[in-house]
Design an enzyme around this catalytic site. Sequence first.
Site, PDB file in Angstrom:
ATOM      1  CB  VAL A  87      -0.849  -0.175   1.669  1.00 41.14           C
ATOM      2  CG1 VAL A  87      -1.785   1.756   1.558  1.00 41.14           C
ATOM      3  CG2 VAL A  87      -2.597  -0.966   0.968  1.00 41.14           C
ATOM      4  CB  CYS A  88       2.611   2.764   2.603  1.00 43.35           C
ATOM      5  SG  CYS A  88       1.024   2.807   3.907  1.00 43.35           S
ATOM      6  CB  VAL A  89       6.211   0.393  -1.003  1.00 45.45           C
ATOM      7  CG1 VAL A  89       7.306   0.610  -1.721  1.00 45.45           C
ATOM      8  CG2 VAL A  89       6.821   0.839   0.762  1.00 45.45           C
TER       9      VAL A  89
END
Length: 255
Positions: free
Chosen positions: A169-171
């Site tokens: 998600v955050c990457v």
Amino acid sequence: MFGLFAMQQSPATFNRRDAAAHNIAPKLSSRGPLHEAPRTNVSPLFHPKGFAMSATPGFIRKEDAVVLMLDHQTGLFSLVRDFQPDEFRNNVLALAATAKYFGLPTILATSMDQGPNGVLLPQLREILPDAPVIKRPGEINAWDNPEFLKTLKATGKKQIIVAGIVTDVCVAMPTLSALAEGYEVFVVVDASGTFSSVARDSAHIRMANAGAQLINWFAVACELQRDWRNGMEGLAALFEKHIPDYGNLISGLKR
């Protein structure tokens, strides 16, 4: 599960009889309805041809690279299950130390750090005291945060080295956003963590298919160094600190 297992057997053990048993339609082609696809022992999911290479794959250029370290927060560290805690923490700090050693502009970011996600890992601020910290109030994708995007674009760099929690998600989200805008993206896989190896692998495939290059922090450092004659002692000390076994090699420099 059994059907998936059968499909991943070698071609010698998976034939038309198996296909019929599992209701798998024969592949149609101009050469007849029962013509089989070229045989391979590699699962289609992980077949190298399933990865879309970037148009001009190449090395990291020190003069054109920026490092993004996303959501390495104390609470989020507890979600990482695809690495051992000490190993993962070491990898994250090693990437930060690599960025500092080579003088790369680095942007740190957090997500809702007033809640259970926790604050930025304190050691990152110790290593990179001058790096800007973008505190996102709610955006899941850092690319959607105006301050983050403004800070990134102000560097003028077109190569992004990125790592974070969680990988899928955050990457993955800012990686896909950056690729869509023409950036080259290098995802540091061993400084990015998530819930499971399944989540990690699927994220890696998705990002690689979109054109990202997957790399580890050691390879990042070596690509930036290019030649041991470009100052051996400093990089050797960095490796010795974060790769204990490398100390056996470095000891030869201290004679």
